[in-house]
Design a protein around this motif. Structure first.
Motif, PDB file in Angstrom:
ATOM      1  N   SER A 151      89.787  26.283   8.461  1.00 40.22           N
ATOM      2  CA  SER A 151      89.259  27.640   8.523  1.00 40.22           C
ATOM      3  C   SER A 151      87.890  27.693   7.855  1.00 40.22           C
ATOM      4  O   SER A 151      87.512  26.768   7.136  1.00 40.22           O
ATOM      5  CB  SER A 151      90.211  28.623   7.833  1.00 40.22           C
ATOM      6  OG  SER A 151      90.358  28.290   6.472  1.00 40.22           O
ATOM      7  N   TYR A 152      87.146  28.766   8.125  1.00 36.29           N
ATOM      8  CA  TYR A 152      85.818  28.900   7.533  1.00 36.29           C
ATOM      9  C   TYR A 152      85.524  30.347   7.205  1.00 36.29           C
ATOM     10  O   TYR A 152      86.131  31.272   7.760  1.00 36.29           O
ATOM     11  CB  TYR A 152      84.736  28.357   8.477  1.00 36.29           C
ATOM     12  CG  TYR A 152      84.503  29.218   9.697  1.00 36.29           C
ATOM     13  CD1 TYR A 152      83.498  30.192   9.710  1.00 36.29           C
ATOM     14  CD2 TYR A 152      85.283  29.078  10.834  1.00 36.29           C
ATOM     15  CE1 TYR A 152      83.297  30.993  10.826  1.00 36.29           C
ATOM     16  CE2 TYR A 152      85.076  29.861  11.947  1.00 36.29           C
ATOM     17  CZ  TYR A 152      84.083  30.817  11.941  1.00 36.29           C
ATOM     18  OH  TYR A 152      83.878  31.614  13.032  1.00 36.29           O
ATOM     19  N   ILE A 153      84.575  30.515   6.281  1.00 41.38           N
ATOM     20  CA  ILE A 153      83.972  31.811   5.988  1.00 41.38           C
ATOM     21  C   ILE A 153      82.473  31.591   6.001  1.00 41.38           C
ATOM     22  O   ILE A 153      81.963  30.696   5.322  1.00 41.38           O
ATOM     23  CB  ILE A 153      84.411  32.367   4.615  1.00 41.38           C
ATOM     24  CG1 ILE A 153      85.910  32.603   4.597  1.00 41.38           C
ATOM     25  CG2 ILE A 153      83.652  33.656   4.294  1.00 41.38           C
ATOM     26  CD1 ILE A 153      86.459  32.991   3.233  1.00 41.38           C
ATOM     27  N   ASN A 161      73.594  32.319   5.621  1.00 45.55           N
ATOM     28  CA  ASN A 161      73.414  31.010   6.250  1.00 45.55           C
ATOM     29  C   ASN A 161      74.264  29.925   5.591  1.00 45.55           C
ATOM     30  O   ASN A 161      74.031  28.746   5.806  1.00 45.55           O
ATOM     31  CB  ASN A 161      71.939  30.606   6.256  1.00 45.55           C
ATOM     32  CG  ASN A 161      71.420  30.236   4.887  1.00 45.55           C
ATOM     33  OD1 ASN A 161      71.946  30.674   3.866  1.00 45.55           O
ATOM     34  ND2 ASN A 161      70.378  29.434   4.851  1.00 45.55           N
ATOM     35  N   GLN A 162      75.268  30.309   4.802  1.00 43.94           N
ATOM     36  CA  GLN A 162      76.195  29.345   4.191  1.00 43.94           C
ATOM     37  C   GLN A 162      77.543  29.430   4.890  1.00 43.94           C
ATOM     38  O   GLN A 162      78.057  30.517   5.152  1.00 43.94           O
ATOM     39  CB  GLN A 162      76.400  29.640   2.711  1.00 43.94           C
ATOM     40  CG  GLN A 162      75.193  29.389   1.876  1.00 43.94           C
ATOM     41  CD  GLN A 162      75.504  29.590   0.399  1.00 43.94           C
ATOM     42  OE1 GLN A 162      76.642  29.475  -0.029  1.00 43.94           O
ATOM     43  NE2 GLN A 162      74.479  29.873  -0.376  1.00 43.94           N
ATOM     44  N   VAL A 163      78.099  28.253   5.174  1.00 40.91           N
ATOM     45  CA  VAL A 163      79.420  28.175   5.795  1.00 40.91           C
ATOM     46  C   VAL A 163      80.332  27.426   4.825  1.00 40.91           C
ATOM     47  O   VAL A 163      80.036  26.305   4.433  1.00 40.91           O
ATOM     48  CB  VAL A 163      79.361  27.453   7.152  1.00 40.91           C
ATOM     49  CG1 VAL A 163      80.742  27.418   7.792  1.00 40.91           C
ATOM     50  CG2 VAL A 163      78.350  28.126   8.083  1.00 40.91           C
ATOM     51  N   HIS A 164      81.410  28.069   4.418  1.00 44.30           N
ATOM     52  CA  HIS A 164      82.396  27.486   3.505  1.00 44.30           C
ATOM     53  C   HIS A 164      83.630  27.137   4.333  1.00 44.30           C
ATOM     54  O   HIS A 164      84.192  28.019   4.984  1.00 44.30           O
ATOM     55  CB  HIS A 164      82.778  28.479   2.406  1.00 44.30           C
ATOM     56  CG  HIS A 164      81.600  29.040   1.688  1.00 44.30           C
ATOM     57  ND1 HIS A 164      80.978  28.376   0.667  1.00 44.30           N
ATOM     58  CD2 HIS A 164      80.910  30.194   1.871  1.00 44.30           C
ATOM     59  CE1 HIS A 164      79.960  29.099   0.229  1.00 44.30           C
ATOM     60  NE2 HIS A 164      79.901  30.203   0.944  1.00 44.30           N
ATOM     61  N   CYS A 165      84.034  25.868   4.318  1.00 44.55           N
ATOM     62  CA  CYS A 165      85.149  25.407   5.138  1.00 44.55           C
ATOM     63  C   CYS A 165      86.269  24.837   4.288  1.00 44.55           C
ATOM     64  O   CYS A 165      86.017  24.172   3.282  1.00 44.55           O
ATOM     65  CB  CYS A 165      84.690  24.305   6.101  1.00 44.55           C
ATOM     66  SG  CYS A 165      83.428  24.797   7.264  1.00 44.55           S
ATOM     67  N   THR A 198      80.907  23.059   1.773  1.00 40.06           N
ATOM     68  CA  THR A 198      79.960  24.134   2.037  1.00 40.06           C
ATOM     69  C   THR A 198      78.711  23.508   2.617  1.00 40.06           C
ATOM     70  O   THR A 198      78.242  22.488   2.132  1.00 40.06           O
ATOM     71  CB  THR A 198      79.597  24.887   0.737  1.00 40.06           C
ATOM     72  OG1 THR A 198      80.785  25.482   0.213  1.00 40.06           O
ATOM     73  CG2 THR A 198      78.569  25.971   0.999  1.00 40.06           C
ATOM     74  N   TYR A 199      78.189  24.101   3.676  1.00 44.29           N
ATOM     75  CA  TYR A 199      76.940  23.613   4.243  1.00 44.29           C
ATOM     76  C   TYR A 199      76.083  24.783   4.692  1.00 44.29           C
ATOM     77  O   TYR A 199      76.540  25.921   4.740  1.00 44.29           O
ATOM     78  CB  TYR A 199      77.195  22.608   5.374  1.00 44.29           C
ATOM     79  CG  TYR A 199      77.822  23.163   6.632  1.00 44.29           C
ATOM     80  CD1 TYR A 199      77.040  23.517   7.726  1.00 44.29           C
ATOM     81  CD2 TYR A 199      79.200  23.285   6.755  1.00 44.29           C
ATOM     82  CE1 TYR A 199      77.611  23.998   8.888  1.00 44.29           C
ATOM     83  CE2 TYR A 199      79.777  23.756   7.916  1.00 44.29           C
ATOM     84  CZ  TYR A 199      78.992  24.112   8.984  1.00 44.29           C
ATOM     85  OH  TYR A 199      79.554  24.571  10.137  1.00 44.29           O
ATOM     86  N   PHE A 200      74.835  24.489   4.995  1.00 48.53           N
ATOM     87  CA  PHE A 200      73.870  25.517   5.376  1.00 48.53           C
ATOM     88  C   PHE A 200      73.516  25.390   6.849  1.00 48.53           C
ATOM     89  O   PHE A 200      73.463  24.293   7.389  1.00 48.53           O
ATOM     90  CB  PHE A 200      72.606  25.403   4.529  1.00 48.53           C
ATOM     91  CG  PHE A 200      72.859  25.694   3.086  1.00 48.53           C
ATOM     92  CD1 PHE A 200      73.180  24.657   2.215  1.00 48.53           C
ATOM     93  CD2 PHE A 200      72.816  26.975   2.605  1.00 48.53           C
ATOM     94  CE1 PHE A 200      73.442  24.924   0.887  1.00 48.53           C
ATOM     95  CE2 PHE A 200      73.073  27.244   1.282  1.00 48.53           C
ATOM     96  CZ  PHE A 200      73.393  26.223   0.422  1.00 48.53           C
ATOM     97  N   ILE A 201      73.260  26.526   7.462  1.00 47.71           N
ATOM     98  CA  ILE A 201      72.788  26.561   8.836  1.00 47.71           C
ATOM     99  C   ILE A 201      71.395  27.174   8.841  1.00 47.71           C
ATOM    100  O   ILE A 201      70.999  27.848   7.884  1.00 47.71           O
ATOM    101  CB  ILE A 201      73.742  27.346   9.754  1.00 47.71           C
ATOM    102  CG1 ILE A 201      73.884  28.807   9.326  1.00 47.71           C
ATOM    103  CG2 ILE A 201      75.111  26.684   9.756  1.00 47.71           C
ATOM    104  CD1 ILE A 201      74.714  29.648  10.257  1.00 47.71           C
ATOM    105  N   ALA A 202      70.662  26.941   9.899  1.00 45.53           N
ATOM    106  CA  ALA A 202      69.258  27.341   9.932  1.00 45.53           C
ATOM    107  C   ALA A 202      69.056  28.821  10.149  1.00 45.53           C
ATOM    108  O   ALA A 202      68.183  29.430   9.552  1.00 45.53           O
ATOM    109  CB  ALA A 202      68.510  26.550  11.004  1.00 45.53           C
ATOM    110  N   ASP A 203      69.850  29.425  10.994  1.00 40.92           N
ATOM    111  CA  ASP A 203      69.569  30.777  11.441  1.00 40.92           C
ATOM    112  C   ASP A 203      70.527  31.768  10.803  1.00 40.92           C
ATOM    113  O   ASP A 203      71.727  31.690  10.983  1.00 40.92           O
ATOM    114  CB  ASP A 203      69.688  30.845  12.966  1.00 40.92           C
ATOM    115  CG  ASP A 203      69.242  32.167  13.539  1.00 40.92           C
ATOM    116  OD1 ASP A 203      68.885  33.078  12.754  1.00 40.92           O
ATOM    117  OD2 ASP A 203      69.232  32.298  14.755  1.00 40.92           O
TER     118      ASP A 203
END
Length: 170
Positions: free
Chosen positions: A56-58, A62-66, A162-167
């Protein structure tokens, strides 16, 4: 403009001392989302499948926590190539030239009878502009990718990252 939750009317924080006048960041939360996703096997295995999913993710801005949990079905063969898994819910940030790799981004744990090294620190990593996921282990003498044959074909893999996305608005 005009979208999201506006925090610009925040009060002074006794802990941080940040006020609306001294804040250098955005004051609008432009995106919040939560959901589930499925991990896929991208490389390192032949005839092995993911038999159980529980990831699952939140996403906040621009941060995605999985939170990741999946089970390899015990079938097929594992090669000496790195085990590469796919299926992250968003593509990772592209190379900005400021980091060695996009992310060394969380911890991983395994329940397996394979040759994964005990007493080592395991973590996830991603490539730039990718939805793929790699597992590395750190010992006192090395940093190495986990090969599929080290993890084996019958393993429970879980962890968080946790990772970052560009947009922000994607």
């Amino acid at each position: 403009a005009g979208k999201g939750i506006d925090f610009s009317a925040q009060t002074v924080s006794a802990l941080s001392g940040v006020t609306p006048q001294t804040s250098t960041g955005a004051e609008i939360l432009g995106h919040y989302e939560q959901g589930k996703f499925n991990i896929t096997i991208e490389s390192g295995y032949s005839g092995t499948a993911v038999s159980s999913q529980g990831s699952s993710y939140i996403r906040i801005g621009n941060q995605v926590h999985c939170h990741i949990r999946f089970v390899l079905d015990g079938n097929g063969t594992a090669s000496t190539n790195d085990a590469v898994f796919g299926g992250l819910p968003y593509q990772t940030l592209t190379n900005t030239g400021k980091n060695f790799n996009n992310n060394f981004i969380g911890t991983a744990a395994f329940y397996t009878t394979s040759s994964v090294t005990d007493n080592a620190y395991y973590y996830w990593s991603t490539a730039y502009a990718s939805t793929n996921l790699y597992i590395y282990h750190l010992t006192s003498t090395s940093i190495d990718g986990i090969q599929a044959n080290e993890l084996g074909t019958s393993a429970i893999v879980q962890g968080s990252l946790t990772y970052f996305i560009a947009d922000f608005d994607a």
